[in-house]
Design a protein around this motif. Sequence first.
Motif, PDB file in Angstrom:
ATOM      1  N   VAL A   9       9.486   4.672   0.905  1.00  0.00           N
ATOM      2  CA  VAL A   9       8.292   5.014   0.495  1.00  0.00           C
ATOM      3  C   VAL A   9       8.164   4.865  -1.006  1.00  0.00           C
ATOM      4  O   VAL A   9       8.949   5.297  -1.802  1.00  0.00           O
ATOM      5  CB  VAL A   9       7.856   6.484   0.787  1.00  0.00           C
ATOM      6  CG1 VAL A   9       6.646   6.948   0.457  1.00  0.00           C
ATOM      7  CG2 VAL A   9       8.152   6.937   2.323  1.00  0.00           C
ATOM      8  N   THR A  10       7.246   4.016  -1.271  1.00  0.00           N
ATOM      9  CA  THR A  10       6.898   3.667  -2.706  1.00  0.00           C
ATOM     10  C   THR A  10       6.072   4.865  -3.323  1.00  0.00           C
ATOM     11  O   THR A  10       5.249   5.314  -2.658  1.00  0.00           O
ATOM     12  CB  THR A  10       6.495   2.311  -3.092  1.00  0.00           C
ATOM     13  OG1 THR A  10       5.273   2.225  -2.726  1.00  0.00           O
ATOM     14  CG2 THR A  10       7.217   1.461  -2.590  1.00  0.00           C
ATOM     15  N   GLY A  11       6.007   4.957  -4.622  1.00  0.00           N
ATOM     16  CA  GLY A  11       5.124   5.973  -5.348  1.00  0.00           C
ATOM     17  C   GLY A  11       5.473   7.356  -4.797  1.00  0.00           C
ATOM     18  O   GLY A  11       4.456   8.132  -4.803  1.00  0.00           O
ATOM     19  N   GLY A  34      10.974   5.953  -3.484  1.00  0.00           N
ATOM     20  CA  GLY A  34      10.824   4.750  -4.307  1.00  0.00           C
ATOM     21  C   GLY A  34       9.938   5.340  -5.771  1.00  0.00           C
ATOM     22  O   GLY A  34       9.123   6.181  -5.520  1.00  0.00           O
ATOM     23  N   TYR A  35      10.438   4.954  -6.937  1.00  0.00           N
ATOM     24  CA  TYR A  35       9.472   5.606  -8.088  1.00  0.00           C
ATOM     25  C   TYR A  35       9.643   4.692  -8.988  1.00  0.00           C
ATOM     26  O   TYR A  35      10.578   3.879  -9.054  1.00  0.00           O
ATOM     27  CB  TYR A  35      10.116   6.851  -8.277  1.00  0.00           C
ATOM     28  CG  TYR A  35      11.598   6.704  -9.262  1.00  0.00           C
ATOM     29  CD1 TYR A  35      11.435   6.585 -10.683  1.00  0.00           C
ATOM     30  CD2 TYR A  35      12.769   6.657  -8.353  1.00  0.00           C
ATOM     31  CE1 TYR A  35      12.958   6.353 -11.180  1.00  0.00           C
ATOM     32  CE2 TYR A  35      13.918   6.523  -8.856  1.00  0.00           C
ATOM     33  CZ  TYR A  35      13.937   6.447 -10.201  1.00  0.00           C
ATOM     34  OH  TYR A  35      15.298   5.972 -10.963  1.00  0.00           O
ATOM     35  N   VAL A  86       7.728   1.125   6.320  1.00  0.00           N
ATOM     36  CA  VAL A  86       7.552   0.934   4.763  1.00  0.00           C
ATOM     37  C   VAL A  86       6.194   1.486   4.395  1.00  0.00           C
ATOM     38  O   VAL A  86       5.117   1.049   5.218  1.00  0.00           O
ATOM     39  CB  VAL A  86       7.608  -0.692   4.465  1.00  0.00           C
ATOM     40  CG1 VAL A  86       7.227  -0.700   2.856  1.00  0.00           C
ATOM     41  CG2 VAL A  86       8.949  -1.034   4.530  1.00  0.00           C
ATOM     42  N   VAL A  87       6.094   2.367   3.492  1.00  0.00           N
ATOM     43  CA  VAL A  87       4.843   3.089   3.050  1.00  0.00           C
ATOM     44  C   VAL A  87       4.650   2.589   1.542  1.00  0.00           C
ATOM     45  O   VAL A  87       5.296   3.162   0.756  1.00  0.00           O
ATOM     46  CB  VAL A  87       4.730   4.531   3.479  1.00  0.00           C
ATOM     47  CG1 VAL A  87       3.434   4.948   3.056  1.00  0.00           C
ATOM     48  CG2 VAL A  87       5.033   4.638   4.857  1.00  0.00           C
ATOM     49  N   ASN A  88       3.524   1.771   1.364  1.00  0.00           N
ATOM     50  CA  ASN A  88       3.330   1.093  -0.080  1.00  0.00           C
ATOM     51  C   ASN A  88       2.094   2.361  -0.609  1.00  0.00           C
ATOM     52  O   ASN A  88       1.051   2.249  -0.621  1.00  0.00           O
ATOM     53  CB  ASN A  88       3.058  -0.046  -0.036  1.00  0.00           C
ATOM     54  CG  ASN A  88       3.077  -0.295  -1.780  1.00  0.00           C
ATOM     55  OD1 ASN A  88       3.656  -0.087  -2.537  1.00  0.00           O
ATOM     56  ND2 ASN A  88       1.958  -1.371  -2.017  1.00  0.00           N
ATOM     57  N   SER A  89       2.786   3.393  -1.349  1.00  0.00           N
ATOM     58  CA  SER A  89       1.809   4.466  -1.869  1.00  0.00           C
ATOM     59  C   SER A  89       1.905   4.056  -3.363  1.00  0.00           C
ATOM     60  O   SER A  89       0.922   4.788  -4.053  1.00  0.00           O
ATOM     61  CB  SER A  89       2.417   5.707  -1.643  1.00  0.00           C
ATOM     62  OG  SER A  89       1.660   7.021  -2.007  1.00  0.00           O
TER      63      SER A  89
END
Length: 244
Positions: A9-11, A34-35, A86-89
Amino acid sequence: MADQRVAVVTGASRGIGRAIATTLAADGQAVVVGYAGNEAAAKEVVEEIAAAGGKAIAAQADVAEEDEVSAMFDLAVDAFGGVDVVVNSAGKLALSPIAELDLDVLDDLHRTNIRGSFVIARESARRIRAGGAIVMLSTSVVGLQFPNYGAYVASKAAVEAMMLILARELRGRDVTVNAVAPGPTATELFFEGKDEATIERLAKQPPLERLGAPADIADVVAFLAGPGGRWVNGQVLRANGGII
């Protein structure tokens, strides 16, 4: 457990991304948090997940940098065995009338929102296992067309188009690709720069007459990332309480 699903997970250090990370962990998935830059906040999310009995690890990555994104996926494989969700936030927001927008701001916004989404989509397509799910974050403003959102909406419309194409390119892989498009949601990013009257007006727009909560969006993402969402593919889900 050997069959535990693994989510990147991004963001994920704040706002909607944080809610998504903790929700997926509560559903039993191991999570790579993810950061971009806030390591302390990302570690807080990891600790929150661990305290609730889940598994998580933090990973720093600028989503627009392919080597950093590749390293984040490597970490998911090394720590947990693979990637299933995968989650692109990760994303940026800049508000301005089109006539007044500084093009450097436009380039910076689109570097994260378009290039970053493309890099995440590309790495996901290369790495995700059969039975996986890719979820991109868009915005309901693509359809609502609020003034001052021109640059942001242009970037998110690109994300939606990219997602629809990727869903078709992954034919035969047993991987779903969808986008979730939140409406006004009560996050730090949403409240920034808005007066009380604006916030109240936006909260009254849905028939449900409230702002969305990060958990509302996380629950939609969790549905798409879980067993109940396997027959939803190549779609944009506008999670906005019914704004039209």
